[in-house]
Scaffold this motif. Structure first.
Motif, PDB file in Angstrom:
ATOM      1  N   LYS A  36       0.891  -1.283  -0.002  1.00 35.49           N
ATOM      2  CA  LYS A  36       0.123  -0.037   0.089  1.00 35.49           C
ATOM      3  C   LYS A  36       0.827   1.142  -0.119  1.00 35.49           C
ATOM      4  O   LYS A  36       0.285   2.558  -0.008  1.00 35.49           O
ATOM      5  CB  LYS A  36      -0.973   0.131   1.214  1.00 35.49           C
ATOM      6  CG  LYS A  36      -2.125  -1.096   1.189  1.00 35.49           C
ATOM      7  CD  LYS A  36      -2.704  -1.000   2.579  1.00 35.49           C
ATOM      8  CE  LYS A  36      -3.906  -2.114   2.591  1.00 35.49           C
ATOM      9  NZ  LYS A  36      -4.803  -1.799   3.508  1.00 35.49           N
ATOM     10  N   ASN A  37       2.125   1.021  -0.099  1.00 34.76           N
ATOM     11  CA  ASN A  37       3.089   2.245  -0.036  1.00 34.76           C
ATOM     12  C   ASN A  37       2.760   3.148   1.000  1.00 34.76           C
ATOM     13  O   ASN A  37       2.622   4.386   1.301  1.00 34.76           O
ATOM     14  CB  ASN A  37       2.913   3.219  -1.323  1.00 34.76           C
ATOM     15  CG  ASN A  37       3.795   2.571  -2.529  1.00 34.76           C
ATOM     16  OD1 ASN A  37       4.191   1.374  -2.366  1.00 34.76           O
ATOM     17  ND2 ASN A  37       3.955   3.421  -3.573  1.00 34.76           N
ATOM     18  N   THR A  38       2.416   2.410   2.321  1.00 28.01           N
ATOM     19  CA  THR A  38       2.072   3.241   3.360  1.00 28.01           C
ATOM     20  C   THR A  38       2.981   2.911   4.641  1.00 28.01           C
ATOM     21  O   THR A  38       3.303   1.888   4.919  1.00 28.01           O
ATOM     22  CB  THR A  38       0.709   3.034   3.724  1.00 28.01           C
ATOM     23  OG1 THR A  38      -0.126   3.498   2.815  1.00 28.01           O
ATOM     24  CG2 THR A  38       0.450   3.854   4.901  1.00 28.01           C
ATOM     25  N   VAL A  39       3.275   3.938   5.409  1.00 30.70           N
ATOM     26  CA  VAL A  39       4.047   3.625   6.679  1.00 30.70           C
ATOM     27  C   VAL A  39       3.044   4.199   7.920  1.00 30.70           C
ATOM     28  O   VAL A  39       2.418   5.148   7.763  1.00 30.70           O
ATOM     29  CB  VAL A  39       5.511   4.204   6.917  1.00 30.70           C
ATOM     30  CG1 VAL A  39       4.959   5.699   6.781  1.00 30.70           C
ATOM     31  CG2 VAL A  39       6.029   3.900   7.908  1.00 30.70           C
ATOM     32  N   TYR A  40       3.069   3.241   9.130  1.00 34.90           N
ATOM     33  CA  TYR A  40       2.111   3.778   9.884  1.00 34.90           C
ATOM     34  C   TYR A  40       3.030   4.158  11.351  1.00 34.90           C
ATOM     35  O   TYR A  40       4.203   3.624  11.614  1.00 34.90           O
ATOM     36  CB  TYR A  40       1.227   2.414  10.308  1.00 34.90           C
ATOM     37  CG  TYR A  40       0.499   2.117   9.368  1.00 34.90           C
ATOM     38  CD1 TYR A  40       0.870   1.098   8.381  1.00 34.90           C
ATOM     39  CD2 TYR A  40      -0.687   2.608   8.692  1.00 34.90           C
ATOM     40  CE1 TYR A  40       0.174   0.558   7.357  1.00 34.90           C
ATOM     41  CE2 TYR A  40      -1.658   2.441   8.062  1.00 34.90           C
ATOM     42  CZ  TYR A  40      -1.128   1.294   6.998  1.00 34.90           C
ATOM     43  OH  TYR A  40      -1.799   0.762   5.916  1.00 34.90           O
ATOM     44  N   LEU A  41       2.281   4.911  12.265  1.00 37.51           N
ATOM     45  CA  LEU A  41       2.803   4.975  13.626  1.00 37.51           C
ATOM     46  C   LEU A  41       1.651   4.641  14.465  1.00 37.51           C
ATOM     47  O   LEU A  41       0.795   5.546  14.595  1.00 37.51           O
ATOM     48  CB  LEU A  41       3.446   6.253  13.681  1.00 37.51           C
ATOM     49  CG  LEU A  41       3.930   6.600  15.391  1.00 37.51           C
ATOM     50  CD1 LEU A  41       5.412   5.496  15.273  1.00 37.51           C
ATOM     51  CD2 LEU A  41       4.445   8.156  15.296  1.00 37.51           C
ATOM     52  N   GLN A  42       1.872   3.631  15.334  1.00 40.86           N
ATOM     53  CA  GLN A  42       0.677   3.135  16.132  1.00 40.86           C
ATOM     54  C   GLN A  42       0.990   3.982  17.552  1.00 40.86           C
ATOM     55  O   GLN A  42       2.269   3.509  18.051  1.00 40.86           O
ATOM     56  CB  GLN A  42       0.453   1.854  16.290  1.00 40.86           C
ATOM     57  CG  GLN A  42      -0.375   1.451  17.469  1.00 40.86           C
ATOM     58  CD  GLN A  42      -1.877   1.911  17.175  1.00 40.86           C
ATOM     59  OE1 GLN A  42      -2.282   1.598  16.124  1.00 40.86           O
ATOM     60  NE2 GLN A  42      -2.543   2.365  18.067  1.00 40.86           N
ATOM     61  N   MET A  43       0.238   4.734  18.228  1.00 35.96           N
ATOM     62  CA  MET A  43       0.749   5.508  19.324  1.00 35.96           C
ATOM     63  C   MET A  43      -0.226   5.029  20.471  1.00 35.96           C
ATOM     64  O   MET A  43      -1.530   5.444  20.519  1.00 35.96           O
ATOM     65  CB  MET A  43       0.781   7.151  19.071  1.00 35.96           C
ATOM     66  CG  MET A  43       1.479   7.403  17.934  1.00 35.96           C
ATOM     67  SD  MET A  43       1.712   9.310  17.536  1.00 35.96           S
ATOM     68  CE  MET A  43       0.048   9.571  17.384  1.00 35.96           C
ATOM     69  N   ASN A  44       0.388   4.349  21.478  1.00 40.22           N
ATOM     70  CA  ASN A  44      -0.552   4.034  22.819  1.00 40.22           C
ATOM     71  C   ASN A  44       0.180   4.749  23.991  1.00 40.22           C
ATOM     72  O   ASN A  44       1.130   5.341  23.955  1.00 40.22           O
ATOM     73  CB  ASN A  44      -0.644   2.710  23.107  1.00 40.22           C
ATOM     74  CG  ASN A  44      -0.878   1.841  21.755  1.00 40.22           C
ATOM     75  OD1 ASN A  44      -1.952   2.240  20.987  1.00 40.22           O
ATOM     76  ND2 ASN A  44      -0.349   0.698  21.455  1.00 40.22           N
ATOM     77  N   ILE A  45      -0.851   4.860  24.978  1.00 43.00           N
ATOM     78  CA  ILE A  45      -0.394   5.516  26.516  1.00 43.00           C
ATOM     79  C   ILE A  45       0.211   6.994  26.162  1.00 43.00           C
ATOM     80  O   ILE A  45       1.130   7.233  26.605  1.00 43.00           O
ATOM     81  CB  ILE A  45       0.583   4.407  26.965  1.00 43.00           C
ATOM     82  CG1 ILE A  45       0.182   3.090  27.054  1.00 43.00           C
ATOM     83  CG2 ILE A  45       0.485   5.043  28.559  1.00 43.00           C
ATOM     84  CD1 ILE A  45       1.091   2.170  27.563  1.00 43.00           C
ATOM     85  N   LEU A  46      -0.697   7.498  25.229  1.00 42.21           N
ATOM     86  CA  LEU A  46      -0.030   8.929  25.038  1.00 42.21           C
ATOM     87  C   LEU A  46      -0.199  10.074  26.117  1.00 42.21           C
ATOM     88  O   LEU A  46      -1.200   9.761  27.227  1.00 42.21           O
ATOM     89  CB  LEU A  46      -1.180   9.529  23.728  1.00 42.21           C
ATOM     90  CG  LEU A  46      -0.949   9.025  22.279  1.00 42.21           C
ATOM     91  CD1 LEU A  46      -1.902   9.280  21.671  1.00 42.21           C
ATOM     92  CD2 LEU A  46       0.548   9.682  21.905  1.00 42.21           C
ATOM     93  N   LYS A  47       0.918  10.665  25.956  1.00 44.90           N
ATOM     94  CA  LYS A  47       0.846  11.775  27.289  1.00 44.90           C
ATOM     95  C   LYS A  47       0.869  13.058  26.477  1.00 44.90           C
ATOM     96  O   LYS A  47       1.371  13.286  25.408  1.00 44.90           O
ATOM     97  CB  LYS A  47       2.377  11.424  27.730  1.00 44.90           C
ATOM     98  CG  LYS A  47       2.592  10.015  28.221  1.00 44.90           C
ATOM     99  CD  LYS A  47       4.252   9.888  28.674  1.00 44.90           C
ATOM    100  CE  LYS A  47       4.428   8.538  29.284  1.00 44.90           C
ATOM    101  NZ  LYS A  47       5.890   8.309  29.775  1.00 44.90           N
ATOM    102  N   PRO A  48       0.645  14.176  27.578  1.00 49.16           N
ATOM    103  CA  PRO A  48       0.607  15.484  26.970  1.00 49.16           C
ATOM    104  C   PRO A  48       1.836  15.881  26.432  1.00 49.16           C
ATOM    105  O   PRO A  48       2.062  16.845  25.361  1.00 49.16           O
ATOM    106  CB  PRO A  48       0.258  16.395  28.253  1.00 49.16           C
ATOM    107  CG  PRO A  48      -0.335  15.214  29.240  1.00 49.16           C
ATOM    108  CD  PRO A  48       0.083  13.829  28.927  1.00 49.16           C
TER     109      PRO A  48
END
Length: 113
Positions: free
Chosen positions: A75-87
């Motif tokens: 898909k010519n795509t890169v992802y960034l899964q972000m968990n437990i996000l902080k301010p």
């Protein structure tokens, strides 16, 4: 000519999750490393995560264990899964093609209650 288009940013509460996507145009996407950078107000742009063409990943210490970079070459795509996000994760996030001057336009991530 390469175009990088990010999506998936938004407002999320602390502890929440977001997944950013970066769609790349051009050929042979699979042969390039891809990066996610971020820039918070008044701060320098910093490398958050990198994935090589072979799938090896590196992360800045502040996101280790919380963020995951991945790619889908079909898909010519890169992802960034972000968990437990902080301010402190609040920033504009940019996609970048490693070793080139190609950048996306950025997507805003705001972590706030």
């Amino acid at each position: 000519q390469v175009q990088l288009v990010e999506s998936g940013g938004g407002l999320v509460q602390p502890g929440g999750s977001l997944r950013l996507s970066c769609a790349a145009s051009g050929r042979i996407f699979s042969t390039y490393g891809m990066d996610w950078y971020r820039q918070a107000p008044g701060k320098q742009r910093e490398l958050v995560a990198r994935i090589t063409s072979g799938g090896t990943t590196v992360y800045v210490d502040s996101v280790k264990g919380r963020f995951t970079i991945s790619r889908d070459n079909a898909k010519n795509t890169v992802y960034l899964q972000m968990n437990i996000l902080k301010p402190d994760d609040t920033a504009v996030y940019f996609c970048h093609k490693f070793g080139t001057a190609y950048w996306g336009q950025g997507t805003q991530v705001t972590v706030s209650s």
